[in-house]
Enzyme design. Structure first.
Site, PDB file in Angstrom:
ATOM      1  N   CYS A  51       2.111  -2.066   2.592  1.00  0.00           N
ATOM      2  CA  CYS A  51       1.330  -0.945   2.069  1.00  0.00           C
ATOM      3  C   CYS A  51      -0.097  -1.026   2.606  1.00  0.00           C
ATOM      4  O   CYS A  51      -0.672  -2.116   2.650  1.00  0.00           O
ATOM      5  CB  CYS A  51       1.322  -1.005   0.541  1.00  0.00           C
ATOM      6  SG  CYS A  51       0.400   0.339  -0.217  1.00  0.00           S
ATOM      7  N   HIS A  86       8.485   4.948  -1.972  1.00  0.00           N
ATOM      8  CA  HIS A  86       7.240   4.175  -1.954  1.00  0.00           C
ATOM      9  C   HIS A  86       6.039   5.102  -2.205  1.00  0.00           C
ATOM     10  O   HIS A  86       5.173   4.796  -3.039  1.00  0.00           O
ATOM     11  CB  HIS A  86       7.113   3.448  -0.606  1.00  0.00           C
ATOM     12  CG  HIS A  86       5.868   2.653  -0.432  1.00  0.00           C
ATOM     13  ND1 HIS A  86       5.872   1.279  -0.278  1.00  0.00           N
ATOM     14  CD2 HIS A  86       4.557   3.018  -0.373  1.00  0.00           C
ATOM     15  CE1 HIS A  86       4.626   0.852  -0.148  1.00  0.00           C
ATOM     16  NE2 HIS A  86       3.803   1.892  -0.193  1.00  0.00           N
ATOM     17  N   GLU A  87       5.995   6.239  -1.500  1.00  0.00           N
ATOM     18  CA  GLU A  87       4.839   7.141  -1.614  1.00  0.00           C
ATOM     19  C   GLU A  87       4.817   7.856  -2.970  1.00  0.00           C
ATOM     20  O   GLU A  87       3.748   8.042  -3.555  1.00  0.00           O
ATOM     21  CB  GLU A  87       4.826   8.178  -0.478  1.00  0.00           C
ATOM     22  CG  GLU A  87       4.774   7.596   0.937  1.00  0.00           C
ATOM     23  CD  GLU A  87       3.708   6.534   1.149  1.00  0.00           C
ATOM     24  OE1 GLU A  87       2.666   6.559   0.465  1.00  0.00           O
ATOM     25  OE2 GLU A  87       3.917   5.642   1.986  1.00  0.00           O
ATOM     26  N   HIS A 131       3.312   5.775  -5.571  1.00  0.00           N
ATOM     27  CA  HIS A 131       1.836   5.831  -5.571  1.00  0.00           C
ATOM     28  C   HIS A 131       1.338   6.952  -6.486  1.00  0.00           C
ATOM     29  O   HIS A 131       0.333   6.795  -7.182  1.00  0.00           O
ATOM     30  CB  HIS A 131       1.301   6.088  -4.158  1.00  0.00           C
ATOM     31  CG  HIS A 131       1.141   4.854  -3.316  1.00  0.00           C
ATOM     32  ND1 HIS A 131       0.299   3.815  -3.677  1.00  0.00           N
ATOM     33  CD2 HIS A 131       1.687   4.502  -2.128  1.00  0.00           C
ATOM     34  CE1 HIS A 131       0.356   2.876  -2.730  1.00  0.00           C
ATOM     35  NE2 HIS A 131       1.187   3.258  -1.797  1.00  0.00           N
TER      36      HIS A 131
HETATM   37 ZN    ZN Z   1       1.699   2.176  -0.135  1.00  0.00          ZN
END
Ligand code: ZN
Length: 207
Positions: A141, A183-184, A187
């Site tokens: 990341c 993953h995004e 966030h």
């Molecule tokens: Zn990330």
């Protein structure tokens, strides 16, 4: 007395502007201030989890945004977020707005499932469904310097999002690209991949 009235009036106008920008999904004045910090390469600073102030933003949930392509500030921001993920010194394959200090639902993802692996931008994105088996994969990341780690992710997801032309779309994503989306989108929910690794021995220092 006159000054006092003017001050009061400007305060009311400020509050009105602030409330209307929240309600319509436009940037707030403090968000606009961050966007003004685009550097001469056209990029924004990437927030790092090891920095206490940055981690507060990284762990916050993002709000929706009106994906209005006519909005110049949004155009500038989307472009700067793209340039940031393409920084040759620290390139990524995906980035989310909170990583540059804006808690809004905007992400860029490199579509390895499409010819030429283009980067695409998504607004107000959510995962509607997880399917297929979970698979372990290595992740890194831009906001977690010098580490990589193994995370179990669904091999297939159904996403719903707005395009830059304010169209709402539903799409099924498979394989490695599905991992990037997960993953995004994490966030946007204030979750880092490291939070998904219970066994910290699976977190490897790269430098
Ligand atoms: Zn990330």
């Amino acid at each position: 007395m006159k000054n006092h009235i003017i001050n009061k009036l400007s305060l009311y106008l400020f509050i009105l502007f602030f409330l209307s920008s929240c309600a319509t999904g436009r940037f707030t004045p403090s968000e606009l201030q961050i966007i003004q910090n685009i550097n001469k390469e056209g990029r924004l600073r990437v927030l790092l989890v090891e920095n206490t102030q940055d981690s507060i933003v990284l762990y916050k949930k993002s709000k929706s945004i009106n994906a209005d392509s006519e909005n110049t500030e949004l155009q500038n921001f989307v472009q700067a977020l793209f340039k940031t993920v393409q920084d040759p010194n620290k390139p990524g394959i995906g980035i989310a707005a909170p990583q540059v200090g804006i808690n809004r639902s905007v992400i860029w993802v490199q579509r390895f499932d499409k010819e030429g692996a283009p980067f695409e931008v998504y607004f107000n994105i959510k995962i509607k469904n997880y399917s297929g088996e979970k698979k372990d994969g290595m992740e890194g990341c831009l906001s977690v310097d010098n580490y990589r780690g193994t995370v179990a992710r669904a091999s297939e997801i159904t996403i719903e999002y707005d395009t830059f032309t304010q169209q709402n779309k539903v799409e099924i994503i498979k394989g490695f690209t599905a991992v990037i989306f997960q993953h995004e989108i994490d966030h946007l929910n204030g979750i880092l991949y490291t939070d998904r690794i219970q066994d910290k021995s699976l977190l490897v220092r790269t430098q």
